[in-house]
Design a protein around this motif. Sequence first.
Motif, PDB file in Angstrom:
ATOM      1  N   ASN A 106      -5.155  -7.269   6.846  1.00 28.77           N
ATOM      2  CA  ASN A 106      -6.364  -7.000   5.916  1.00 28.77           C
ATOM      3  C   ASN A 106      -7.737  -7.950   6.788  1.00 28.77           C
ATOM      4  O   ASN A 106      -7.967  -8.608   6.431  1.00 28.77           O
ATOM      5  CB  ASN A 106      -6.620  -7.625   5.038  1.00 28.77           C
ATOM      6  N   ASN A 107      -8.050  -6.692   7.611  1.00 25.15           N
ATOM      7  CA  ASN A 107      -9.137  -7.184   8.814  1.00 25.15           C
ATOM      8  C   ASN A 107     -10.617  -7.279   8.372  1.00 25.15           C
ATOM      9  O   ASN A 107     -10.621  -6.143   7.283  1.00 25.15           O
ATOM     10  CB  ASN A 107      -9.195  -6.317   9.764  1.00 25.15           C
ATOM     11  N   GLU A 133       0.347  -9.465   5.272  1.00 27.46           N
ATOM     12  CA  GLU A 133       0.012  -8.626   5.582  1.00 27.46           C
ATOM     13  C   GLU A 133      -1.667  -8.606   6.276  1.00 27.46           C
ATOM     14  O   GLU A 133      -2.075  -9.360   5.678  1.00 27.46           O
ATOM     15  CB  GLU A 133      -0.162  -7.344   4.094  1.00 27.46           C
ATOM     16  N   VAL A 184     -13.405  -8.265   4.450  1.00 30.02           N
ATOM     17  CA  VAL A 184     -12.481  -7.055   3.611  1.00 30.02           C
ATOM     18  C   VAL A 184     -12.968  -6.040   3.462  1.00 30.02           C
ATOM     19  O   VAL A 184     -12.981  -4.351   3.620  1.00 30.02           O
ATOM     20  CB  VAL A 184     -11.054  -7.653   3.310  1.00 30.02           C
ATOM     21  N   ASP A 198     -12.002 -12.407   1.828  1.00 22.87           N
ATOM     22  CA  ASP A 198     -11.524 -10.847   1.320  1.00 22.87           C
ATOM     23  C   ASP A 198     -13.003 -10.263   1.088  1.00 22.87           C
ATOM     24  O   ASP A 198     -12.857  -9.335   1.485  1.00 22.87           O
ATOM     25  CB  ASP A 198     -11.443 -11.149  -0.225  1.00 22.87           C
ATOM     26  N   LEU A 211      -8.494  -1.096   8.720  1.00 18.39           N
ATOM     27  CA  LEU A 211      -8.031  -2.393   7.766  1.00 18.39           C
ATOM     28  C   LEU A 211      -7.190  -3.147   7.876  1.00 18.39           C
ATOM     29  O   LEU A 211      -6.777  -4.260   7.991  1.00 18.39           O
ATOM     30  CB  LEU A 211      -7.675  -1.847   6.206  1.00 18.39           C
ATOM     31  N   HIS A 212      -5.757  -2.811   8.852  1.00 16.37           N
ATOM     32  CA  HIS A 212      -4.745  -2.701   8.984  1.00 16.37           C
ATOM     33  C   HIS A 212      -4.681  -2.889  10.736  1.00 16.37           C
ATOM     34  O   HIS A 212      -3.110  -3.460  11.313  1.00 16.37           O
ATOM     35  CB  HIS A 212      -3.302  -2.424   8.504  1.00 16.37           C
ATOM     36  N   ASP A 267     -12.476  -1.328   5.631  1.00 15.10           N
ATOM     37  CA  ASP A 267     -11.698   0.085   4.956  1.00 15.10           C
ATOM     38  C   ASP A 267     -12.036   0.233   6.536  1.00 15.10           C
ATOM     39  O   ASP A 267     -10.738   1.990   6.606  1.00 15.10           O
ATOM     40  CB  ASP A 267     -11.730   0.649   4.186  1.00 15.10           C
TER      41      ASP A 267
END
Length: 153
Positions: free
Chosen positions: A133-134, A131, A46, A43, A142-143, A139
């Motif tokens: 969240n890379n 989901e 991310v 996290d 992110l996806h 950012d």
Amino acid sequence: MRIKYLLTVTVFTLLIAACGSKSEKEQVSDQKNLVDSYLAVKDALVATNASKAKAAATKFLEVNTNDQLTPDLQMIASNDDVAAQRKAFEGLSMKMYDMLRRRGSDTVLYKQYCPMAFNNKGAFWLAAEMEVNNPYFGDVMLHCGSVQEKIGG
């Protein structure tokens, strides 16, 4: 005399094994600590927050029960460069995945993959949610990625 010796050695070995092994509850608790600590590092990456990743890896080292994870954790904990932390996180992710595939996981995790990470070499990570969240791009992308596998649960 020989039988008495063998019996004593056998009993002693069994006592040591019983005292030295962790209960199933302790093993589940250890694994949960490792998974929760791994997810905290993920996290932070991310969020592209090197100081949070450093702090999370330092806390992870405190609960770590797997020596194979230590080098990658030390690299993350001792580094202020998020790019270097992300590279070490790739190794950490591979080792966590191998460990959890071998032992199983009480926590549902998703193996996620980004084909563009590390100059299109690709890399995966584990997440508690489907989901994407890379942690390798934060950012910026992110996806970017996809769920490849569900582990545990």
